[in-house]
Enzyme design. Structure first.
Site, PDB file in Angstrom:
ATOM      1  N   CYS A   5     -87.194   7.085  -4.633  1.00  0.00           N
ATOM      2  CA  CYS A   5     -86.334   7.150  -5.826  1.00  0.00           C
ATOM      3  C   CYS A   5     -87.210   7.250  -7.074  1.00  0.00           C
ATOM      4  CB  CYS A   5     -85.468   5.900  -5.891  1.00  0.00           C
ATOM      5  SG  CYS A   5     -84.515   5.791  -7.424  1.00  0.00           S
ATOM      6  N   GLN A  37    -104.428  18.740   2.644  1.00  0.00           N
ATOM      7  CA  GLN A  37    -103.544  19.009   1.506  1.00  0.00           C
ATOM      8  C   GLN A  37    -102.122  19.187   2.011  1.00  0.00           C
ATOM      9  OE1 GLN A  37    -105.426  22.111  -1.257  1.00  0.00           O
ATOM     10  NE2 GLN A  37    -106.664  22.266   0.577  1.00  0.00           N
ATOM     11  N   ASN A  38    -101.944  19.216   3.322  1.00  0.00           N
ATOM     12  CA  ASN A  38    -100.627  19.502   3.879  1.00  0.00           C
ATOM     13  C   ASN A  38     -99.743  18.264   3.885  1.00  0.00           C
ATOM     14  OD1 ASN A  38    -101.613  22.013   4.241  1.00  0.00           O
ATOM     15  ND2 ASN A  38    -101.940  21.823   6.445  1.00  0.00           N
ATOM     16  N   ASP A  60     -97.162  18.086   6.199  1.00  0.00           N
ATOM     17  CA  ASP A  60     -96.351  18.301   7.401  1.00  0.00           C
ATOM     18  C   ASP A  60     -96.582  17.290   8.520  1.00  0.00           C
ATOM     19  OD1 ASP A  60     -98.813  19.179   8.512  1.00  0.00           O
ATOM     20  OD2 ASP A  60     -98.378  21.275   8.024  1.00  0.00           O
ATOM     21  N   THR A  98    -107.640  26.790   3.688  1.00  0.00           N
ATOM     22  CA  THR A  98    -107.275  26.539   2.288  1.00  0.00           C
ATOM     23  C   THR A  98    -107.827  27.648   1.404  1.00  0.00           C
ATOM     24  OG1 THR A  98    -107.409  25.038   0.387  1.00  0.00           O
ATOM     25  CG2 THR A  98    -109.225  24.917   1.961  1.00  0.00           C
ATOM     26  N   CYS A 143     -79.108   3.345  -6.086  1.00  0.00           N
ATOM     27  CA  CYS A 143     -79.027   2.992  -7.508  1.00  0.00           C
ATOM     28  C   CYS A 143     -78.433   4.138  -8.321  1.00  0.00           C
ATOM     29  CB  CYS A 143     -80.404   2.588  -8.054  1.00  0.00           C
ATOM     30  SG  CYS A 143     -81.469   3.985  -8.488  1.00  0.00           S
ATOM     31  N   ALA A 168    -107.493  29.611  12.138  1.00  0.00           N
ATOM     32  CA  ALA A 168    -107.946  28.247  12.423  1.00  0.00           C
ATOM     33  C   ALA A 168    -107.778  27.918  13.908  1.00  0.00           C
ATOM     34  CB  ALA A 168    -107.172  27.255  11.559  1.00  0.00           C
ATOM     35  N   HIS A 172    -101.925  15.134  -0.673  1.00  0.00           N
ATOM     36  CA  HIS A 172    -100.712  15.493  -1.411  1.00  0.00           C
ATOM     37  C   HIS A 172     -99.467  14.799  -0.858  1.00  0.00           C
ATOM     38  CE1 HIS A 172    -102.785  19.482  -2.822  1.00  0.00           C
ATOM     39  NE2 HIS A 172    -103.099  18.454  -3.579  1.00  0.00           N
TER      40      HIS A 172
HETATM   41  P1  NAD Z   1    -102.731  28.259   0.201  1.00  0.00           P
HETATM   42  O1  NAD Z   1    -101.339  28.644   0.581  1.00  0.00           O
HETATM   43  O2  NAD Z   1    -103.140  28.360  -1.206  1.00  0.00           O
HETATM   44  O3  NAD Z   1    -103.786  29.123   1.040  1.00  0.00           O
HETATM   45  C1  NAD Z   1    -103.684  29.276   2.419  1.00  0.00           C
HETATM   46  C2  NAD Z   1    -105.008  29.821   2.924  1.00  0.00           C
HETATM   47  O4  NAD Z   1    -104.954  29.841   4.341  1.00  0.00           O
HETATM   48  C3  NAD Z   1    -105.309  31.253   2.468  1.00  0.00           C
HETATM   49  O5  NAD Z   1    -106.635  31.294   1.970  1.00  0.00           O
HETATM   50  C4  NAD Z   1    -105.174  32.086   3.751  1.00  0.00           C
HETATM   51  O6  NAD Z   1    -106.105  33.159   3.800  1.00  0.00           O
HETATM   52  C5  NAD Z   1    -105.486  31.065   4.813  1.00  0.00           C
HETATM   53  N1  NAD Z   1    -104.860  31.321   6.105  1.00  0.00           N
HETATM   54  C6  NAD Z   1    -103.723  31.985   6.407  1.00  0.00           C
HETATM   55  N2  NAD Z   1    -103.473  31.968   7.717  1.00  0.00           N
HETATM   56  C7  NAD Z   1    -104.484  31.262   8.283  1.00  0.00           C
HETATM   57  C8  NAD Z   1    -104.800  30.880   9.615  1.00  0.00           C
HETATM   58  N3  NAD Z   1    -103.985  31.204  10.640  1.00  0.00           N
HETATM   59  N4  NAD Z   1    -105.923  30.163   9.836  1.00  0.00           N
HETATM   60  C9  NAD Z   1    -106.749  29.815   8.809  1.00  0.00           C
HETATM   61  N5  NAD Z   1    -106.497  30.147   7.525  1.00  0.00           N
HETATM   62  C10 NAD Z   1    -105.378  30.850   7.267  1.00  0.00           C
HETATM   63  O7  NAD Z   1    -102.913  26.828   0.792  1.00  0.00           O
HETATM   64  P2  NAD Z   1    -103.649  25.586   0.178  1.00  0.00           P
HETATM   65  O8  NAD Z   1    -105.024  25.947  -0.247  1.00  0.00           O
HETATM   66  O9  NAD Z   1    -103.457  24.522   1.171  1.00  0.00           O
HETATM   67  O10 NAD Z   1    -102.831  25.229  -1.159  1.00  0.00           O
HETATM   68  C11 NAD Z   1    -101.424  25.224  -1.223  1.00  0.00           C
HETATM   69  C12 NAD Z   1    -100.789  23.857  -1.510  1.00  0.00           C
HETATM   70  O11 NAD Z   1     -99.446  23.794  -0.970  1.00  0.00           O
HETATM   71  C13 NAD Z   1    -101.487  22.754  -0.779  1.00  0.00           C
HETATM   72  O12 NAD Z   1    -101.243  21.554  -1.404  1.00  0.00           O
HETATM   73  C14 NAD Z   1    -100.772  22.845   0.557  1.00  0.00           C
HETATM   74  O13 NAD Z   1    -101.002  21.832   1.419  1.00  0.00           O
HETATM   75  C15 NAD Z   1     -99.315  22.950   0.121  1.00  0.00           C
HETATM   76  N6  NAD Z   1     -98.537  23.555   1.225  1.00  0.00           N
HETATM   77  C16 NAD Z   1     -98.454  22.808   2.363  1.00  0.00           C
HETATM   78  C17 NAD Z   1     -97.852  23.328   3.489  1.00  0.00           C
HETATM   79  C18 NAD Z   1     -97.814  22.450   4.723  1.00  0.00           C
HETATM   80  O14 NAD Z   1     -97.740  21.204   4.599  1.00  0.00           O
HETATM   81  N7  NAD Z   1     -97.925  23.017   5.910  1.00  0.00           N
HETATM   82  C19 NAD Z   1     -97.319  24.637   3.461  1.00  0.00           C
HETATM   83  C20 NAD Z   1     -97.413  25.371   2.252  1.00  0.00           C
HETATM   84  C21 NAD Z   1     -98.062  24.817   1.136  1.00  0.00           C
HETATM   85 ZN    ZN Z   2     -83.212   3.971  -6.883  1.00  0.00          ZN
END
Ligand code: NAD
Ligand code: ZN
Length: 248
Positions: free
Chosen positions: A129, A103-104, A106, A190, A152, A234, A121
């Site tokens: 654009c 879902q990240n 990054d 997540t 544009c 993690a 995502h």
């Molecule tokens: P979330 O922010 O809703 O939840 C994060 C979860 O990670 C929580 O349950 C928390 O307990 C857990 N957590 C915190 N630290 C941790 C660690 N060190 N190891 C393992 N787990 C840990 O995240 P989500 O469920 O991914 O939903 C949020 C949405 O926003 C998603 O689409 C997400 O990808 C996006 N988002 C992305 C980024 C990124 O790309 N890095 C950052 C913020 C939000």
């Molecule tokens: Zn454009």
């Protein structure tokens, strides 16, 4: 069960069944210095995602949302993969993990060496654009000031999915195929609160997959879906898992 027993059991399931898929969320990048939404600190204390990260907010006031986006893109640009991203890349090389659904936005799984990554995502690296779909490199374009504009004249949006936007259909289809075809689903970092990504563990479970959850906190999956919950970060859990499988 103690922490070591949980890791041992998870390692045995992964090593014997192979054919695993990972589903990752913002928590997996916390140890790389990128704040998650829930249990938030940093960025999200100043910008409520429910107010800033929606397509409605973006279209209403792109200048305001771009202040948050440019800060986020700066944080992402400085971040490097951590032990969790490296652990998943290693599990792929070992022939145990076949793909990562993330879902990240990054790009850290690819930076760590994972080859099959489904970006549910999108990704923050590119801008697109909203009128003519021309694409640009985020870092280069925002150097000229925000909100960045297309040649544009229209506003540019990062090529990621804001709340209220549909999931790219290729990613949705690939994620479903992977989720339904795996025999182990490894869910890491997540909160499983964001729909429709939060449906993926249930798809795997319905097809008989063993679901391993890695999260220091309990989530709505912990009691309802997970077969095993490892309450650790993690980075800790995935590096211990790789070590345990190597030792098997
Ligand atoms: P979330 O922010 O809703 O939840 C994060 C979860 O990670 C929580 O349950 C928390 O307990 C857990 N957590 C915190 N630290 C941790 C660690 N060190 N190891 C393992 N787990 C840990 O995240 P989500 O469920 O991914 O939903 C949020 C949405 O926003 C998603 O689409 C997400 O990808 C996006 N988002 C992305 C980024 C990124 O790309 N890095 C950052 C913020 C939000
Ligand atoms: Zn454009």
């Amino acid at each position: 069960m103690g922490a070591r027993d949980l890791i041992r059991e998870a390692a045995e399931v992964l090593a014997s069944r192979k054919n695993a898929v990972a589903l990752t969320g913002a928590g997996i990048s916390v140890e790389s210095g990128i704040p998650a939404f829930r249990g938030a600190q940093g960025l999200w204390e100043r910008y409520d995602p429910m107010e800033y990260a929606t397509i409605a907010a973006f279209l209403r006031d792109p200048g305001k949302v771009w202040i948050m986006l440019s800060e986020m893109i700066d944080i992402l640009a400085r971040a490097v993969p951590n032990a969790a991203h490296r652990g998943l890349a290693e599990l792929e090389r070992m022939g145990i993990l076949r793909s990562v659904i993330t879902q990240n936005v990054d790009g850290l799984h690819q930076a760590a060496g994972s080859r099959k990554v489904i970006e549910f995502h999108g990704n923050a690296e590119a801008l697109v654009c909203i009128a003519c779909w021309k694409r640009y490199v985020s870092r280069e374009k925002i150097r000229d000031g925000i909100p960045p504009r297309c040649e544009c004249g229209e506003i540019l949006k990062p090529d990621l999915v804001l709340f209220g936007e549909p999931i790219p259909w290729v990613a949705q289809g690939d994620a479903e195929t992977e989720a339904e075809g795996c025999s182990v689903l490894l869910v890491a970092g997540t909160s499983a609160e964001v729909s429709p990504a939060c449906e993926i563990p249930r798809l795997s479970k319905k097809r008989g997959a063993f679901v391993i959850e890695i999260n220091p906190e309990e989530t709505q999956l912990t009691r309802a879906v997970a077969d095993l919950h490892i309450p650790a970060t993690a980075g800790e859990a995935l590096s211990s898992l790789v070590a345990a499988i190597r030792g098997n």
